[in-house]
Design a protein around this motif. Sequence first.
Motif, short mmCIF file in Angstrom:
data_model
loop_
_atom_site.label_atom_id
_atom_site.label_comp_id
_atom_site.label_asym_id
_atom_site.label_seq_id
_atom_site.Cartn_x
_atom_site.Cartn_y
_atom_site.Cartn_z
N UNK A 1 0.86 -1.18 0.00
CA UNK A 1 0.00 0.00 0.00
C UNK A 1 0.90 1.23 0.00
N UNK A 2 1.07 1.79 -1.19
CA UNK A 2 1.96 2.92 -1.35
C UNK A 2 1.21 4.22 -1.03
N UNK A 3 1.96 5.29 -0.83
CA UNK A 3 1.40 6.62 -0.53
C UNK A 3 0.52 6.57 0.71
N UNK A 4 0.93 5.76 1.68
CA UNK A 4 0.11 5.60 2.88
C UNK A 4 0.05 6.92 3.66
N UNK A 5 1.09 7.75 3.52
CA UNK A 5 1.09 9.05 4.22
C UNK A 5 -0.03 9.96 3.72
N UNK A 6 -0.21 9.98 2.38
CA UNK A 6 -1.27 10.82 1.82
C UNK A 6 -2.64 10.29 2.26
N UNK A 7 -2.75 8.96 2.25
CA UNK A 7 -4.02 8.35 2.65
C UNK A 7 -4.38 8.74 4.08
N UNK A 8 -3.38 8.67 4.98
CA UNK A 8 -3.65 9.01 6.38
C UNK A 8 -4.05 10.47 6.51
N UNK A 9 -3.32 11.33 5.77
CA UNK A 9 -3.61 12.75 5.85
C UNK A 9 -5.03 13.05 5.38
N UNK A 10 -5.48 12.29 4.39
CA UNK A 10 -6.82 12.54 3.87
C UNK A 10 -7.89 11.87 4.71
N UNK A 11 -7.50 11.14 5.74
CA UNK A 11 -8.48 10.50 6.60
C UNK A 11 -8.95 9.15 6.08
N UNK A 12 -8.15 8.51 5.21
CA UNK A 12 -8.47 7.15 4.79
C UNK A 12 -7.88 6.22 5.84
N UNK A 13 -8.75 5.46 6.50
CA UNK A 13 -8.29 4.60 7.58
C UNK A 13 -8.38 3.14 7.13
N UNK A 14 -7.22 2.46 7.08
CA UNK A 14 -7.22 1.09 6.56
C UNK A 14 -6.89 0.10 7.68
N UNK A 15 -7.77 -0.88 7.84
CA UNK A 15 -7.53 -1.94 8.82
C UNK A 15 -6.69 -3.01 8.12
N UNK A 16 -5.36 -2.92 8.32
CA UNK A 16 -4.45 -3.77 7.55
C UNK A 16 -4.64 -5.25 7.85
N UNK A 17 -4.84 -5.56 9.15
CA UNK A 17 -5.00 -6.97 9.52
C UNK A 17 -6.23 -7.57 8.85
N UNK A 18 -7.29 -6.78 8.92
CA UNK A 18 -8.54 -7.27 8.34
C UNK A 18 -8.39 -7.47 6.83
N UNK A 19 -7.79 -6.49 6.17
CA UNK A 19 -7.65 -6.58 4.72
C UNK A 19 -6.75 -7.74 4.34
N UNK A 20 -5.66 -7.91 5.09
CA UNK A 20 -4.73 -8.99 4.83
C UNK A 20 -5.42 -10.34 4.96
N UNK A 21 -6.28 -10.42 5.98
CA UNK A 21 -7.01 -11.66 6.23
C UNK A 21 -8.03 -11.92 5.12
N UNK A 22 -8.75 -10.87 4.71
CA UNK A 22 -9.74 -11.01 3.64
C UNK A 22 -9.08 -11.43 2.33
N UNK A 23 -7.92 -10.86 2.05
CA UNK A 23 -7.26 -11.13 0.78
C UNK A 23 -6.41 -12.40 0.84
N UNK A 24 -6.04 -12.82 2.08
CA UNK A 24 -5.15 -13.95 2.21
C UNK A 24 -3.75 -13.64 1.72
N UNK A 25 -3.32 -12.40 1.92
CA UNK A 25 -2.02 -11.97 1.43
C UNK A 25 -1.33 -11.12 2.48
N UNK A 26 0.01 -11.18 2.55
CA UNK A 26 0.71 -10.22 3.40
C UNK A 26 0.60 -8.81 2.81
N UNK A 27 0.47 -7.82 3.70
CA UNK A 27 0.37 -6.43 3.23
C UNK A 27 1.45 -5.61 3.91
#
Lengths: 625, 91
Positions: free
Chosen positions: A123-149
Amino acid sequence: MTTASLRLALVGAPNTGKTSLFNRLTGSTQKVANYPGVTVERKSGSFSTPEGRSVTVLDLPGTYSLRGRSPDEEITRDIVLGRFAGEAMPDLVLCIADATNLRLTLRLVLELKRVGRPMMLVLNMIDIAKRRGVDIDLDRMSQELGLPIVTSVAVRKGGVDELLKRTDEFMARSHEAPQASQWATPTVADLKAAQREADRIIAASVTLPAKPDTLTTRIDAVVLHPVAGLVILALILFVMFQAVFSWAQPAMDLLSDSFSALGQLIHDVMPEGWGLLQSFLQNGLISGVGSVIVFLPQIIMIFLFILLLEDFGYMARAAFLMDRIMGGAGLHGRAFIPLLSSFACAIPGIMATRVIDNRRDRLTTILIAPLMTCSARIPVYTLIISAFVPATSVWGWINLQGLVMFGLYAAGIISALSVSAIAKFLLWRDHAPAPFMLELPDYKVPRLNSIAIGVYTRAKMFLYRAGTTILSMMVLIWFLASFPTAPVGAAGPAINYSFAAMIGHAIEPLLAPIGFNWQIAVALIPGMAAREVAVAALGTVYSIEGGKEAADAIGQVLAQKWTLATALSLLVWYIFAPQCASTLAVIRRETGSSIWMVVTFVYMLVLAYAASFLTFNLARAMGIS
Amino acid sequence: MTGDPKSSEDIRLGLADRGFSGKILRLDTQVTGSSLSPEELEQRLVEMGFVEGARVEILHEGAIRRDPIAVRVANITIALRRSEAMAVIVE
């Protein structure tokens, strides 16, 4: 696994910052070449992990799916699937996503998963995402996708530390035999299902801000406005032209003076009697290569602007604004920038056509790029205009010389657009125009480090070419202009006894109908190396010694020896004539075949001859001879 | 895909004005001015995120014949020509 180097492949949709991540990982180790048989850039590089393992990285062309609808996308698909001959299957696929814009990438991730290769989502440009208020639950997404993030900020120092650490961990682990690929070309239903699944995962793991990026919205309100947008585009172009023609000038003068000084130095230190070698070094090698390298500052300027605007996110907007306007001449919106670059030099312009994914559109753009008035024509135009066109005013305020210059530029543009329309009609009549569909990415502050690497890579490519193809052309032309040498005690300049003069005399009858004498014919031959060399060659055949200061003298001589009809004919000749061996060489390289080089050469030659013939005879009929 | 009963509120995105905001009902790629085959056009639109249920809004339009258009699809902006946007049925 720990001894051999790991093969990493970067895959991602366009605009995900894949290239800046690649630049951050590999720095100046990167190599740009072409994949065998296709004109797709192969970008590779290497780096060492913190634990000292060596990793090679391949930056695969950006794509929204593995369907492979363009040559670039086919490369990505075939390498990921391990069916590209001559390219080993990657050990680890890194799928790069823009953290602010996951929707399209996640669908690509789901498709890539079916291939069954070891994969990691970045997940690139994570700094911009945070600044814009995009909140990503990495564990959840990793689990849903079955991939390391792993998250990254490609543009910041240390922004890829976590990625390096995870790569080390990956390499330290033992791996099971990779699974067989489950991938098959997705149908529309598959794509839709994957998109729904991606949307579900996003809904489950990402909290989006209530409002979209307001800055982009506000900038676009002005920049994409039907009227204001075009005015801004014109302003940007104006600044770009200023930069290319004025700001690059001191550097170009410096280079040009240095090359003449170097040539003179060699001339002076060489002992008498080494005339031939001396002439080869000074006139063949140094002035030949020098006359091409002089354009390096302009090429750097052009690419600096292109990469800055690209990185900022403006290029897609320029294509949007120009699509309908260019469409009238059968050109794609994306052809705009390559054609613009061609005003400096057709070589970077033709190189820049790589942004056009449709092959037919790209070929049309390559065909007409040399008709744009490149800066090498300026010395020739200036010489003839100042010698033949009086510096009077028309309608009280317009300078006639300036008007003629403007007319020559306009003639170049009009003929380019006409040739494009004709090519579209003759060659691709049965093909409807390619669709225009592209993402307008959010604006981002340009990443200077990444741009510097981009400009450096382009400059290196240009110099490499100047040192190989162009150098060999120059040597050939020098040979033609120098052999056989003049007999002892011969009158007149030595070039009059050379092969160039023989060719000049031989083709003189052909050029007589367009008003060219044999001296012009002789000057046109070294002018094949680079258009502006013709000025110096004219000086040589009219026995005028001296460098730049001689330009005025040449003008005076020409004014006495040529008729106005001849001068006008030569001006018109230079609008069209394929007088540039390096452009032809680049066309062959970029199209991957000699056919298009020959097509360009022939059509431009025919146009040049016809236009000069008309000009010469009209001028004579009107009594201006 | 077709199949849904046609409601009187169906609009083709290619005919909508700037400022239009709505939801994608379905894609109908059979009758458009696009040079792409219906299947190819549908695939490309789906790849760009034009799927049923997504929110769309026309943000900008070009100077000549108000073409092409810039469309906000969910949270990304896509530029496309009206001839291709004809395939997107919205409400």
